[in-house]
Design an enzyme around this catalytic site. Structure first.
Site, PDB file in Angstrom:
ATOM      1  N   ARG A   1      -4.798   7.792  -2.849  1.00 53.51           N
ATOM      2  CA  ARG A   1      -4.511   7.051  -1.615  1.00 53.51           C
ATOM      3  C   ARG A   1      -4.430   7.975  -0.400  1.00 53.51           C
ATOM      4  O   ARG A   1      -4.447   7.497   0.737  1.00 53.51           O
ATOM      5  CB  ARG A   1      -3.208   6.247  -1.758  1.00 53.51           C
ATOM      6  CG  ARG A   1      -3.256   5.170  -2.830  1.00 53.51           C
ATOM      7  CD  ARG A   1      -2.204   4.082  -2.613  1.00 53.51           C
ATOM      8  NE  ARG A   1      -2.419   3.383  -1.366  1.00 53.51           N
ATOM      9  CZ  ARG A   1      -1.616   2.443  -0.882  1.00 53.51           C
ATOM     10  NH1 ARG A   1      -0.551   2.081  -1.549  1.00 53.51           N
ATOM     11  NH2 ARG A   1      -1.869   1.846   0.275  1.00 53.51           N
TER      12      ARG A   1
ATOM     13  N   HIS B   1       8.493  -0.667  -4.564  1.00 53.13           N
ATOM     14  CA  HIS B   1       8.998  -0.293  -3.246  1.00 53.13           C
ATOM     15  C   HIS B   1      10.249  -1.120  -2.930  1.00 53.13           C
ATOM     16  O   HIS B   1      10.454  -2.178  -3.526  1.00 53.13           O
ATOM     17  CB  HIS B   1       7.958  -0.624  -2.158  1.00 53.13           C
ATOM     18  CG  HIS B   1       6.759   0.266  -2.132  1.00 53.13           C
ATOM     19  ND1 HIS B   1       5.484  -0.229  -2.224  1.00 53.13           N
ATOM     20  CD2 HIS B   1       6.621   1.612  -1.990  1.00 53.13           C
ATOM     21  CE1 HIS B   1       4.613   0.777  -2.149  1.00 53.13           C
ATOM     22  NE2 HIS B   1       5.279   1.903  -2.009  1.00 53.13           N
TER      23      HIS B   1
ATOM     24  N   CYS C   1       2.491  -5.849   2.638  1.00 55.93           N
ATOM     25  CA  CYS C   1       1.651  -4.653   2.399  1.00 55.93           C
ATOM     26  C   CYS C   1       0.312  -4.729   3.117  1.00 55.93           C
ATOM     27  O   CYS C   1      -0.328  -3.700   3.344  1.00 55.93           O
ATOM     28  CB  CYS C   1       1.353  -4.500   0.906  1.00 55.93           C
ATOM     29  SG  CYS C   1       2.749  -4.811  -0.134  1.00 55.93           S
TER      30      CYS C   1
HETATM   31  C1  CIR Z   1      -0.270   0.855  -5.095  1.00 52.45           C
HETATM   32  O1  CIR Z   1       0.161   0.858  -6.245  1.00 52.45           O
HETATM   33  O2  CIR Z   1      -0.133   1.800  -4.325  1.00 52.45           O
HETATM   34  C2  CIR Z   1      -1.008  -0.375  -4.623  1.00 52.45           C
HETATM   35  N1  CIR Z   1      -1.816  -0.881  -5.687  1.00 52.45           N
HETATM   36  C3  CIR Z   1      -0.052  -1.428  -4.166  1.00 52.45           C
HETATM   37  C4  CIR Z   1       0.703  -1.016  -2.948  1.00 52.45           C
HETATM   38  C5  CIR Z   1       1.573  -2.098  -2.454  1.00 52.45           C
HETATM   39  N2  CIR Z   1       2.142  -1.761  -1.211  1.00 52.45           N
HETATM   40  C6  CIR Z   1       3.322  -2.192  -0.805  1.00 52.45           C
HETATM   41  O3  CIR Z   1       4.062  -2.782  -1.591  1.00 52.45           O
HETATM   42  N3  CIR Z   1       3.718  -1.869   0.405  1.00 52.45           N
END
Ligand code: CIR
Length: 267
Positions: free
Chosen positions: A101, A175, A262
């Site tokens: 990421r 989170h 998100c």
């Molecule tokens: C991750 O695991 O990083 C992504 N698939 C999902 C991120 C979700 N973001 C969030 O809750 N703010």
């Protein structure tokens, strides 16, 4: 004069829930290989459609949207919230936990630099926007598998005593915002049974039953509460408190472990 001051304070406190600008990024075809706990099949066509409806909903509520192009090299890049924390006039660019990421944040930093002063969280810190809950005079930060103490420390330094930073241990959740979201200046939507509830002093709570826990991540915009479709008890509880609820089907983002907050950066 005093009346004026009162109105300014109220407007200032509500500013989080009355954003003007939003940054979003549609999922690319690579979203299929995003980080997720269960390797269930994501329907990309459906995800793109759901994202489009999400975007249209925000626009319909009066948000000016900056729509960034999908980034095929970054399967998780539709989850823009994690890349930056906007606190008043500061945009704090995060350092994401997973190497796959890191790099999503660069274009976001460019987009937001026209509006905010940009700061960066640096190695060895990790911090993701999904862990930050911005209340009027406090910032709650989840100490999660994604945010470490360096990250929280750097955030505290950048905020520079403007707001109190309160650390919240969230156990096994992804989170902080996976388990609770602020829906207005006095109300928190929270998964039931959480020990951290006592840290949110002065708030009233709308509890999300465990079997509907995904709905604890909902999005307050312009007085409406956008919730994921398919969580009737939560919907009823929010409505009963007098809010107007908008339901959106985001099943393909739930599969990718992301929620409504998100998918956008709102300020
Ligand atoms: C991750 O695991 O990083 C992504 N698939 C999902 C991120 C979700 N973001 C969030 O809750 N703010």
């Amino acid at each position: 004069m005093a009346g004026h001051f009162f109105i300014e304070v109220v407007i200032f406190n509500m500013i989080h829930y009355l954003p003007r600008i939003g940054i979003i990024r549609a999922p690319g075809l690579s979203y299929q290989s995003c980080i997720r706990v269960k390797k269930n099949d994501i329907n990309i066509k459906k995800a793109i459609k759901q994202h489009q409806i999400y975007a249209d909903t925000l626009s319909g509520l009066g948000i000016d949207l900056i729509r960034l192009r999908p980034m095929e090299g970054f399967p998780d890049s539709c989850f823009v919230e994690d890349t930056v924390v906007v606190i008043e006039e500061k945009a704090i660019i995060c350092r994401l936990k997973y190497a796959s990421r890191r790099g999503e944040e660069d274009e976001i930093a460019g987009a937001i630099s026209g509006y905010k002063e940009v700061f960066r969280v640096k190695k060895p810190a990790t911090l993701e926007g999904g862990d930050i809950l911005d209340a009027s005079d406090k910032i709650y930060v989840g100490r999660s598998s994604r945010a470490n103490d360096y990250g929280i420390g750097q955030l505290r330094k950048i905020i520079d005593k403007k707001k109190e930073v309160i650390t919240v241990d969230i156990g096994g959740a992804l989170h902080l915002k996976s388990v609770c979201t602020i829906i207005d200046e006095k109300t928190i939507l929270i998964r039931e049974g959480l020990g951290c509830k006592k840290l949110f002093k002065g708030y009233r709570f709308i509890e999300v039953p465990y079997e509907e826990k995904y709905a604890a991540n909902s999005l307050a915009v312009m007085g409406r509460i956008i919730i994921p479709k398919g969580y009737p008890i939560t919907k009823e509880r929010i409505k009963r408190m007098g809010y107007e609820v908008i339901e959106l089907d985001i099943s393909e983002f739930e599969k990718g472990d992301g929620g409504l907050t998100c998918l956008s950066i709102l300020f």
